[in-house]
Motif scaffolding. Sequence first.
Motif, PDB file in Angstrom:
ATOM      1  N   MET A 182      -2.184 -25.414  13.249  1.00 13.77           N
ATOM      2  CA  MET A 182      -0.885 -25.588  13.899  1.00 13.77           C
ATOM      3  C   MET A 182      -0.378 -27.025  13.785  1.00 13.77           C
ATOM      4  SD  MET A 182      -0.572 -22.557  14.500  1.00 13.77           S
ATOM      5  CE  MET A 182       1.070 -22.574  15.164  1.00 13.77           C
ATOM      6  N   ARG A 183      -1.291 -28.007  13.913  1.00 17.61           N
ATOM      7  CA  ARG A 183      -0.832 -29.383  13.749  1.00 17.61           C
ATOM      8  C   ARG A 183      -0.342 -29.589  12.316  1.00 17.61           C
ATOM      9  NH1 ARG A 183      -5.442 -33.353  14.271  1.00 17.61           N
ATOM     10  NH2 ARG A 183      -5.781 -32.470  12.203  1.00 17.61           N
ATOM     11  N   GLY A 184      -1.094 -29.019  11.373  1.00 12.37           N
ATOM     12  CA  GLY A 184      -0.690 -29.117   9.975  1.00 12.37           C
ATOM     13  C   GLY A 184       0.681 -28.508   9.750  1.00 12.37           C
ATOM     14  N   LEU A 185       0.933 -27.398  10.415  1.00  9.66           N
ATOM     15  CA  LEU A 185       2.218 -26.714  10.262  1.00  9.66           C
ATOM     16  C   LEU A 185       3.372 -27.610  10.715  1.00  9.66           C
ATOM     17  CD1 LEU A 185       4.027 -24.115   9.943  1.00  9.66           C
ATOM     18  CD2 LEU A 185       3.419 -23.571  12.293  1.00  9.66           C
ATOM     19  N   TYR A 186       3.242 -28.177  11.926  1.00  5.37           N
ATOM     20  CA  TYR A 186       4.363 -28.939  12.471  1.00  5.37           C
ATOM     21  C   TYR A 186       4.464 -30.343  11.902  1.00  5.37           C
ATOM     22  CZ  TYR A 186       4.501 -25.078  15.769  1.00  5.37           C
ATOM     23  OH  TYR A 186       4.560 -23.842  16.316  1.00  5.37           O
ATOM     24  N   PHE A 188       2.967 -31.599   8.876  1.00  2.00           N
ATOM     25  CA  PHE A 188       2.998 -31.794   7.419  1.00  2.00           C
ATOM     26  C   PHE A 188       3.526 -30.575   6.654  1.00  2.00           C
ATOM     27  CE2 PHE A 188      -1.091 -33.458   9.241  1.00  2.00           C
ATOM     28  CZ  PHE A 188      -0.665 -34.762   9.434  1.00  2.00           C
ATOM     29  N   ASP A 189       3.860 -29.529   7.378  1.00  2.00           N
ATOM     30  CA  ASP A 189       4.208 -28.243   6.769  1.00  2.00           C
ATOM     31  C   ASP A 189       3.073 -27.722   5.880  1.00  2.00           C
ATOM     32  OD1 ASP A 189       5.603 -25.943   6.442  1.00  2.00           O
ATOM     33  OD2 ASP A 189       7.181 -26.770   5.168  1.00  2.00           O
ATOM     34  N   ILE A 190       1.861 -27.939   6.350  1.00  4.64           N
ATOM     35  CA  ILE A 190       0.681 -27.334   5.710  1.00  4.64           C
ATOM     36  C   ILE A 190       0.120 -26.372   6.753  1.00  4.64           C
ATOM     37  CG2 ILE A 190      -1.579 -27.724   4.640  1.00  4.64           C
ATOM     38  CD1 ILE A 190      -0.688 -30.558   4.002  1.00  4.64           C
ATOM     39  N   PRO A 191       0.541 -25.108   6.722  1.00  9.34           N
ATOM     40  CA  PRO A 191       0.222 -24.226   7.847  1.00  9.34           C
ATOM     41  C   PRO A 191      -1.190 -23.659   7.839  1.00  9.34           C
ATOM     42  CG  PRO A 191       1.773 -23.184   6.308  1.00  9.34           C
ATOM     43  CD  PRO A 191       1.414 -24.503   5.722  1.00  9.34           C
ATOM     44  N   PHE A 192      -1.989 -23.981   6.820  1.00 14.00           N
ATOM     45  CA  PHE A 192      -3.310 -23.360   6.717  1.00 14.00           C
ATOM     46  C   PHE A 192      -4.412 -24.393   6.541  1.00 14.00           C
ATOM     47  CE2 PHE A 192      -0.271 -20.216   5.131  1.00 14.00           C
ATOM     48  CZ  PHE A 192      -0.553 -19.174   5.998  1.00 14.00           C
ATOM     49  N   THR A 193      -5.628 -23.967   6.838  1.00 20.13           N
ATOM     50  CA  THR A 193      -6.792 -24.827   6.652  1.00 20.13           C
ATOM     51  C   THR A 193      -7.251 -24.781   5.192  1.00 20.13           C
ATOM     52  OG1 THR A 193      -8.328 -23.020   7.089  1.00 20.13           O
ATOM     53  CG2 THR A 193      -7.597 -24.305   8.991  1.00 20.13           C
ATOM     54  N   SER A 194      -8.070 -25.748   4.827  1.00 22.46           N
ATOM     55  CA  SER A 194      -8.601 -25.779   3.462  1.00 22.46           C
ATOM     56  C   SER A 194      -9.489 -24.567   3.195  1.00 22.46           C
ATOM     57  CB  SER A 194      -9.421 -27.048   3.249  1.00 22.46           C
ATOM     58  OG  SER A 194      -8.607 -28.173   3.424  1.00 22.46           O
ATOM     59  N   ASP A 195     -10.143 -24.063   4.226  1.00 26.17           N
ATOM     60  CA  ASP A 195     -10.979 -22.871   4.046  1.00 26.17           C
ATOM     61  C   ASP A 195     -10.129 -21.685   3.598  1.00 26.17           C
ATOM     62  OD1 ASP A 195     -13.187 -24.270   4.787  1.00 26.17           O
ATOM     63  OD2 ASP A 195     -13.250 -23.519   6.840  1.00 26.17           O
ATOM     64  N   PHE A 196      -8.941 -21.562   4.188  1.00 29.97           N
ATOM     65  CA  PHE A 196      -8.047 -20.485   3.778  1.00 29.97           C
ATOM     66  C   PHE A 196      -7.598 -20.682   2.335  1.00 29.97           C
ATOM     67  CE2 PHE A 196      -3.702 -18.955   3.115  1.00 29.97           C
ATOM     68  CZ  PHE A 196      -3.885 -17.606   3.353  1.00 29.97           C
ATOM     69  N   PHE A 197      -7.191 -21.910   2.011  1.00 36.51           N
ATOM     70  CA  PHE A 197      -6.732 -22.167   0.638  1.00 36.51           C
ATOM     71  C   PHE A 197      -7.843 -21.865  -0.372  1.00 36.51           C
ATOM     72  CE2 PHE A 197      -3.628 -25.465   2.487  1.00 36.51           C
ATOM     73  CZ  PHE A 197      -2.594 -24.536   2.530  1.00 36.51           C
ATOM     74  N   THR A 198      -9.075 -22.208  -0.010  1.00 39.49           N
ATOM     75  CA  THR A 198     -10.200 -21.948  -0.911  1.00 39.49           C
ATOM     76  C   THR A 198     -10.372 -20.440  -1.126  1.00 39.49           C
ATOM     77  OG1 THR A 198     -11.271 -23.931  -0.060  1.00 39.49           O
ATOM     78  CG2 THR A 198     -12.648 -22.416  -1.309  1.00 39.49           C
ATOM     79  N   ALA A 199     -10.316 -19.689  -0.020  1.00 38.77           N
ATOM     80  CA  ALA A 199     -10.471 -18.235  -0.135  1.00 38.77           C
ATOM     81  C   ALA A 199      -9.338 -17.631  -0.963  1.00 38.77           C
ATOM     82  CB  ALA A 199     -10.516 -17.606   1.254  1.00 38.77           C
ATOM     83  N   LEU A 200      -8.117 -18.128  -0.751  1.00 40.62           N
ATOM     84  CA  LEU A 200      -6.960 -17.616  -1.494  1.00 40.62           C
ATOM     85  C   LEU A 200      -7.110 -17.911  -2.988  1.00 40.62           C
ATOM     86  CD1 LEU A 200      -4.117 -16.299  -1.251  1.00 40.62           C
ATOM     87  CD2 LEU A 200      -3.180 -18.599  -0.953  1.00 40.62           C
ATOM     88  N   ALA A 201      -7.512 -19.141  -3.296  1.00 40.03           N
ATOM     89  CA  ALA A 201      -7.672 -19.531  -4.704  1.00 40.03           C
ATOM     90  C   ALA A 201      -8.759 -18.691  -5.376  1.00 40.03           C
ATOM     91  CB  ALA A 201      -8.011 -21.019  -4.795  1.00 40.03           C
TER      92      ALA A 201
END
Lengths: 575, 76
Positions: A182-186, A188-201
């Motif tokens: 949530m902090r990332g969302l507001y 930096f407009d990065i709404p997800f954690t690196s763990d999510f990005f890793t899983a998505l990739a």
Amino acid sequence: MKALDYIALYREATNGTRKGLRPLAVNLITNFTDDILAKILGGVCVEAGFHPVITRAPYKQYHLVLSDAGHPVQTAKPDISFFFFDITAHLHSEFHSREHLDETVEHVRRYCKGVGKPVVFSLPLLPYTGPYGHLHHEDPVFVMVEECGRQLRQLAAELPNLSIFDTNKIAHALGETAIRDMRGLYAFDIPFTSDFFTALALEWLAVVVALTGRSRKCIVVDLDNTLWGGVLGEAGPLGIALGPGYPGLAYQNFQRALLSFLKRGVVLAIASKNNLADVKEVFEANPHMILKEEHFASMQVNWKDKSESLKTIARELNIGTDSLVFVDDSPLERGLVAQALPEVLVPDFSIQPEQYSQKLFSLNVFHQMSLTEEDKRKGAMYAEENRRRAEERTAATKEEYIAKLEIKLKISQNGDMDLPRVAQLTQKTNQFNLTTRRYSTSDVQALLAEGGLGFSGDVTDRFGHYGTVIVALVRLKSEAAILDTFLMSCRAMGRTVEQAFLRHIVGELARRGFRTLHAAFIPTAKNEPASGFLAEMGFDLTRRCDNGTEEYLFGISPPVTEERDAEGTPLITVI
Amino acid sequence: MNKLAKIFSAVLDIPEGDITDALSPETASNWDSLNAIILLTEIEKQFNVQFTYDEAMGIKNFGEAVALVRSKGGTV
């Protein structure tokens, strides 16, 4: 590997310290700050042997990129494109308007048609948490996300190069609180954690692997303490742990998981140190066995090194050892195989039997762009193949054997072809493949639309149906015909089907007035079985390039009144 | 200081030995706004601590990062 490791790997590729990678042009289109996602995706590609060149839509400009067919992102010639939009209840966005959604879906349609290469759209996450509680399906944001999924699935049914991924799978596995930042969302407009990005990739990578013909094809299993609990030699066929209760139920369920892999087209084989007679007794006498002998394309039950058994399995199935996954509870056996055959995937099965199925499901190495009828019949096909082999042992000569098979080859042309299967064969076939050009369904459509000719052959014999196993694509210039692609699935090898098929194509070209057929053999690490084919068929070698490519020419005789080639052996009936 | 230095070394691509308390966005060219975010989320994850936005944005050099992690009970 963790996000930081992937980011470091990507850096090694971009600063040139890591070499020998295959180039891969990737487009990434999102509606948030995707710098970290891009770096992680880059690293995931590097780990799999690619050098990704990632082109992204500038921040918050996906709309401009998609509405302009001439935008540099659209004209970057991506090998593959990945889309992911976040429609969140936490932050108001354009996607809260139905109009914007409809327009974006229309843009995606045009984008897919424009790039003509695979596009993967990961659907927005369904927002289950919000003011509506268990009435979430009444939440307008939830409704909008569902609508987005509905429209895109419909679009994917029309567009062969568009695949839809369900991102909820990742949320399901990791948990919503672990993937949202949530902090990332507001901030930096990065709404997800690196763990999510890793899983998505990693989800996306499975598509890249499938498109480049590197998905795994066969699961080789050990028996004792893998397919059942206990040691067969000590416990006996009815004494092994299998069936109701713990741990028998866990082993039984693992067999069910393997059977479901077989039903989706992944082949099964056995590499076990046991007495074959004992193992056969289990198949015959133990009522709790889910898997039967006929489900295994190859059974290597002996006292040899398992790496030898794996090599035999690969040879029998006409696939590379790099298509194998080896499942064994013994760290010693796994270690020996991993050392002797590093290309074999050897997952860590030093785990409890109740974790076996999940472990297998988590591998994500069997992805295919689409499932064809051939895939679903694969189990039955290997059972037929075992009966053919028995026949082969009784035939005096190869010709006698082929004649006994009573092979029928049904050839389809252009619009009559099963295009997803044709594309799949270009993606999967490594051995009997003259040029190893990988095509998506839309690539094949484009080649035909340019006036090219496509041929596919469906083979049956006395023992069963092989399905569509042979493909040729011919590009036509005013004077000359060019054999762009000529390939045959390994399961049809050694039956002279390819000769009858090529003669048919030459006949068709003769009928159309062509007098020369250009062809090439582009050697790879795997296509040795196709190396001598053109010369055997009477093609003349005209040039040998520095990179090993051999160019051939074939003079086509004018058509004879009888379609039938006089030299053609009657071993195979063409229909 | 090893664990924290490892994170900075990995994110900023500089040898661990070069990481001193004085290391800052001015002295490390890779310490840009994007890597600052990666540093922040990695530190929080690996030390299992949470910073407020203001605390995180207030970090001016490696030494201040060490102090902040310690103030949250993390063992650098």
